[in-house]
Design a protein around this motif. Sequence first.
Motif, PDB file in Angstrom:
ATOM      1  N   ILE A   1       3.822  -2.677  12.406  1.00 34.50           N
ATOM      2  CA  ILE A   1       4.354  -3.313  11.193  1.00 34.50           C
ATOM      3  C   ILE A   1       3.729  -4.688  11.000  1.00 34.50           C
ATOM      4  O   ILE A   1       3.311  -5.057   9.893  1.00 34.50           O
ATOM      5  CB  ILE A   1       5.887  -3.411  11.270  1.00 34.50           C
ATOM      6  N   ARG A   2       3.646  -5.449  12.075  1.00 34.64           N
ATOM      7  CA  ARG A   2       3.032  -6.785  11.979  1.00 34.64           C
ATOM      8  C   ARG A   2       1.561  -6.667  11.591  1.00 34.64           C
ATOM      9  O   ARG A   2       1.060  -7.420  10.744  1.00 34.64           O
ATOM     10  CB  ARG A   2       3.181  -7.518  13.304  1.00 34.64           C
ATOM     11  N   GLY A   3       0.855  -5.721  12.209  1.00 40.29           N
ATOM     12  CA  GLY A   3      -0.561  -5.546  11.911  1.00 40.29           C
ATOM     13  C   GLY A   3      -0.794  -5.144  10.464  1.00 40.29           C
ATOM     14  O   GLY A   3      -1.740  -5.605   9.829  1.00 40.29           O
ATOM     15  N   PHE A   4       0.068  -4.275   9.935  1.00 45.07           N
ATOM     16  CA  PHE A   4      -0.066  -3.869   8.530  1.00 45.07           C
ATOM     17  C   PHE A   4       0.148  -5.060   7.612  1.00 45.07           C
ATOM     18  O   PHE A   4      -0.617  -5.270   6.655  1.00 45.07           O
ATOM     19  CB  PHE A   4       0.942  -2.766   8.210  1.00 45.07           C
ATOM     20  N   LYS A   5       1.155  -5.849   7.880  1.00 47.34           N
ATOM     21  CA  LYS A   5       1.440  -7.023   7.051  1.00 47.34           C
ATOM     22  C   LYS A   5       0.249  -7.988   7.060  1.00 47.34           C
ATOM     23  O   LYS A   5      -0.156  -8.509   6.017  1.00 47.34           O
ATOM     24  CB  LYS A   5       2.696  -7.726   7.579  1.00 47.34           C
ATOM     25  N   GLU A   6      -0.321  -8.209   8.234  1.00 46.95           N
ATOM     26  CA  GLU A   6      -1.415  -9.181   8.359  1.00 46.95           C
ATOM     27  C   GLU A   6      -2.748  -8.639   7.855  1.00 46.95           C
ATOM     28  O   GLU A   6      -3.651  -9.406   7.542  1.00 46.95           O
ATOM     29  CB  GLU A   6      -1.549  -9.610   9.829  1.00 46.95           C
ATOM     30  N   SER A   7      -2.886  -7.316   7.760  1.00 45.15           N
ATOM     31  CA  SER A   7      -4.155  -6.723   7.354  1.00 45.15           C
ATOM     32  C   SER A   7      -4.498  -6.965   5.893  1.00 45.15           C
ATOM     33  O   SER A   7      -5.664  -6.948   5.505  1.00 45.15           O
ATOM     34  CB  SER A   7      -4.127  -5.208   7.602  1.00 45.15           C
ATOM     35  N   GLY A   8      -3.457  -7.154   5.064  1.00 46.56           N
ATOM     36  CA  GLY A   8      -3.686  -7.278   3.635  1.00 46.56           C
ATOM     37  C   GLY A   8      -3.847  -5.949   2.931  1.00 46.56           C
ATOM     38  O   GLY A   8      -4.082  -5.900   1.716  1.00 46.56           O
ATOM     39  N   ASN A   9      -3.726  -4.841   3.682  1.00 39.16           N
ATOM     40  CA  ASN A   9      -3.821  -3.516   3.064  1.00 39.16           C
ATOM     41  C   ASN A   9      -2.674  -3.295   2.082  1.00 39.16           C
ATOM     42  O   ASN A   9      -1.561  -3.781   2.297  1.00 39.16           O
ATOM     43  CB  ASN A   9      -3.783  -2.418   4.124  1.00 39.16           C
ATOM     44  N   LEU A  10      -2.943  -2.542   1.042  1.00 41.10           N
ATOM     45  CA  LEU A  10      -1.901  -2.213   0.072  1.00 41.10           C
ATOM     46  C   LEU A  10      -1.000  -1.111   0.609  1.00 41.10           C
ATOM     47  O   LEU A  10       0.223  -1.164   0.459  1.00 41.10           O
ATOM     48  CB  LEU A  10      -2.519  -1.761  -1.251  1.00 41.10           C
ATOM     49  N   VAL A  11      -1.634  -0.097   1.205  1.00 45.71           N
ATOM     50  CA  VAL A  11      -0.892   1.044   1.751  1.00 45.71           C
ATOM     51  C   VAL A  11      -1.552   1.452   3.058  1.00 45.71           C
ATOM     52  O   VAL A  11      -2.717   1.148   3.302  1.00 45.71           O
ATOM     53  CB  VAL A  11      -0.872   2.247   0.777  1.00 45.71           C
ATOM     54  N   GLN A  12      -0.812   2.165   3.891  1.00 49.20           N
ATOM     55  CA  GLN A  12      -1.378   2.665   5.138  1.00 49.20           C
ATOM     56  C   GLN A  12      -0.493   3.781   5.693  1.00 49.20           C
ATOM     57  O   GLN A  12       0.731   3.709   5.601  1.00 49.20           O
ATOM     58  CB  GLN A  12      -1.507   1.548   6.182  1.00 49.20           C
ATOM     59  N   ILE A  13      -1.125   4.812   6.247  1.00 45.15           N
ATOM     60  CA  ILE A  13      -0.405   5.905   6.882  1.00 45.15           C
ATOM     61  C   ILE A  13      -0.481   5.759   8.392  1.00 45.15           C
ATOM     62  O   ILE A  13      -1.550   5.456   8.942  1.00 45.15           O
ATOM     63  CB  ILE A  13      -0.972   7.274   6.442  1.00 45.15           C
TER      64      ILE A  13
ATOM     65  N   ASP B   1       1.544  19.430  10.095  1.00 46.25           N
ATOM     66  CA  ASP B   1       2.801  19.799  10.739  1.00 46.25           C
ATOM     67  C   ASP B   1       3.393  18.690  11.592  1.00 46.25           C
ATOM     68  O   ASP B   1       4.300  18.955  12.385  1.00 46.25           O
ATOM     69  CB  ASP B   1       2.608  21.043  11.602  1.00 46.25           C
ATOM     70  N   GLU B   2       2.902  17.473  11.460  1.00 49.76           N
ATOM     71  CA  GLU B   2       3.386  16.380  12.299  1.00 49.76           C
ATOM     72  C   GLU B   2       3.911  15.230  11.444  1.00 49.76           C
ATOM     73  O   GLU B   2       3.443  15.010  10.321  1.00 49.76           O
ATOM     74  CB  GLU B   2       2.271  15.893  13.226  1.00 49.76           C
ATOM     75  N   PRO B   3       4.895  14.471  11.981  1.00 47.92           N
ATOM     76  CA  PRO B   3       5.493  13.377  11.212  1.00 47.92           C
ATOM     77  C   PRO B   3       4.491  12.268  10.896  1.00 47.92           C
ATOM     78  O   PRO B   3       3.583  11.974  11.684  1.00 47.92           O
ATOM     79  CB  PRO B   3       6.600  12.847  12.138  1.00 47.92           C
ATOM     80  N   LEU B   4       4.681  11.642   9.747  1.00 49.28           N
ATOM     81  CA  LEU B   4       3.910  10.455   9.404  1.00 49.28           C
ATOM     82  C   LEU B   4       4.821   9.465   8.690  1.00 49.28           C
ATOM     83  O   LEU B   4       5.880   9.829   8.170  1.00 49.28           O
ATOM     84  CB  LEU B   4       2.699  10.800   8.528  1.00 49.28           C
ATOM     85  N   SER B   5       4.413   8.222   8.691  1.00 53.96           N
ATOM     86  CA  SER B   5       5.083   7.164   7.930  1.00 53.96           C
ATOM     87  C   SER B   5       4.063   6.538   6.998  1.00 53.96           C
ATOM     88  O   SER B   5       2.971   6.153   7.434  1.00 53.96           O
ATOM     89  CB  SER B   5       5.661   6.092   8.855  1.00 53.96           C
ATOM     90  N   LEU B   6       4.396   6.454   5.720  1.00 52.77           N
ATOM     91  CA  LEU B   6       3.552   5.800   4.725  1.00 52.77           C
ATOM     92  C   LEU B   6       4.149   4.443   4.410  1.00 52.77           C
ATOM     93  O   LEU B   6       5.297   4.354   3.964  1.00 52.77           O
ATOM     94  CB  LEU B   6       3.457   6.650   3.460  1.00 52.77           C
ATOM     95  N   LEU B   7       3.395   3.381   4.685  1.00 54.34           N
ATOM     96  CA  LEU B   7       3.852   2.019   4.423  1.00 54.34           C
ATOM     97  C   LEU B   7       3.147   1.460   3.197  1.00 54.34           C
ATOM     98  O   LEU B   7       1.957   1.728   2.974  1.00 54.34           O
ATOM     99  CB  LEU B   7       3.563   1.107   5.621  1.00 54.34           C
ATOM    100  N   ILE B   8       3.874   0.671   2.403  1.00 52.15           N
ATOM    101  CA  ILE B   8       3.283  -0.027   1.271  1.00 52.15           C
ATOM    102  C   ILE B   8       3.708  -1.489   1.326  1.00 52.15           C
ATOM    103  O   ILE B   8       4.798  -1.813   1.804  1.00 52.15           O
ATOM    104  CB  ILE B   8       3.694   0.582  -0.081  1.00 52.15           C
TER     105      ILE B   8
ATOM    106  N   ASN C   1       9.023  -7.391   2.166  1.00 59.65           N
ATOM    107  CA  ASN C   1       8.442  -6.615   1.070  1.00 59.65           C
ATOM    108  C   ASN C   1       7.579  -5.449   1.552  1.00 59.65           C
ATOM    109  O   ASN C   1       6.714  -4.951   0.817  1.00 59.65           O
ATOM    110  CB  ASN C   1       7.626  -7.521   0.128  1.00 59.65           C
ATOM    111  N   ILE C   2       7.818  -5.021   2.792  1.00 59.73           N
ATOM    112  CA  ILE C   2       7.187  -3.818   3.321  1.00 59.73           C
ATOM    113  C   ILE C   2       8.172  -2.656   3.177  1.00 59.73           C
ATOM    114  O   ILE C   2       9.324  -2.758   3.592  1.00 59.73           O
ATOM    115  CB  ILE C   2       6.801  -3.983   4.799  1.00 59.73           C
ATOM    116  N   TYR C   3       7.700  -1.570   2.566  1.00 60.47           N
ATOM    117  CA  TYR C   3       8.514  -0.385   2.363  1.00 60.47           C
ATOM    118  C   TYR C   3       7.859   0.795   3.074  1.00 60.47           C
ATOM    119  O   TYR C   3       6.632   0.817   3.258  1.00 60.47           O
ATOM    120  CB  TYR C   3       8.629  -0.049   0.879  1.00 60.47           C
ATOM    121  N   LYS C   4       8.681   1.798   3.430  1.00 61.78           N
ATOM    122  CA  LYS C   4       8.112   2.986   4.054  1.00 61.78           C
ATOM    123  C   LYS C   4       8.854   4.238   3.605  1.00 61.78           C
ATOM    124  O   LYS C   4      10.011   4.181   3.172  1.00 61.78           O
ATOM    125  CB  LYS C   4       8.143   2.892   5.579  1.00 61.78           C
ATOM    126  N   ILE C   5       8.154   5.347   3.711  1.00 65.17           N
ATOM    127  CA  ILE C   5       8.751   6.666   3.504  1.00 65.17           C
ATOM    128  C   ILE C   5       8.211   7.556   4.617  1.00 65.17           C
ATOM    129  O   ILE C   5       7.058   7.409   5.039  1.00 65.17           O
ATOM    130  CB  ILE C   5       8.434   7.226   2.108  1.00 65.17           C
TER     131      ILE C   5
END
Length: 378
Positions: free
Chosen positions: A142-154, A162-169, A225-229
């Motif tokens: 979560i920290r790495g995603f926030k600091e990366s500046g990426n808009l979205v990331q899986i 057939d395996e779980p994933l989390s999509l962060l925005i 302001n980080i959301y996930k599904i």
Amino acid sequence: MRKLISILLTFTAVLLPLKAFAADEMGAPAKVWTYPVIYALDQEVSWYFDMNGTGFGEGEDLYLWAWSPSEPDAGNWENSSEFAKLDYVGNGVYKKTLTPTAYFGVPVADIESSAGFWMRLKNKSGAGQSDVISAPWSVAEIRGFKESGNLVQIFPEKFYLDEPLSLLINAEKVWTGGVQGGLVDMPSIHLHSGLNNFDGAALVEYQAWVPEMIEKTKFTLIGDNIYKIDFIPREYYGVDEDYVMENIQFVLPGTDWGKVGTDEGGKDFLILAPGVPIPLDPEFYFFPRRISSLDILTLVRTNNEKNSKGLVYTITAGSKTIKGEFTGAKTEMKAHINLLQELSSISNLSKITLKLQHLEGADILTTDIPLIPISELE
């Protein structure tokens, strides 16, 4: 110094329990994973343990014995408490569903500053115990995603049908109508998506008038302001186990489609599945490059989108409109227009206007093409 302290904490967390109890060693889980893949420390998560190949019996009652970040079942090694009991899922797999802050009785900050989640699985009496286990957590991701500046990331990076994933925005970075941050403070954000470029057989659409679809497509705020599904693609999109997932394409509608989050330039987000080569960008050209009303104009578009049903062109020449369809494969589609025949009744044209569209109506481009005056050809 901070890194050294972290190493010492982890070393202590692993070694302390080795001296605490005498029990039969049953071995290590074949696999440990979580659902959701990414989880906030104050939100519910299930830890999964594949105990196949260990010394525990099939379906035997197992209990969680943890000592970091705290020791919830302290003093009960020989008679584990019911709250520490794992659920048997089947096929040698167990799970423990919990909210870390509640289960361990400590705030998020204390968990983040701890050595992590360290534990063993054991039978009720403590006569048998697994190897030391560290349950995955998401603090660094979560920290790495926030600091990366990426808009979205899986997460994980290598995700499968057939395996779980989390999509962060990151709502601060997503584009809405040419500006970033338009989704911040929206009452809700949703996933309007499909597999393989919105394949009609693998769509999950945000329908603001359908309560079930509102809930199914809704993102969860996990802070800053980080959301996930979270979902398993095959279950979420309702496809067969032999479906070949090439990508996930999506946009991010806010409540009632009030605003729509996109990639930069208003583009849909497109995340390729592992192992899928990056597709070549479509390319359009025409020839000859310098044309007159006496020529045959050839239009060419290569590397067309897989979900495109075909291409159509509209040429406006003065008061006349010429329409037609391209032919060929998606790798290369062509159209030929006999301008001598089509424009025989029109004189003194200095240009024609070309509009290119997908067969289903989506615009590709509109451009003017200059015409060489007939006088220059004589």
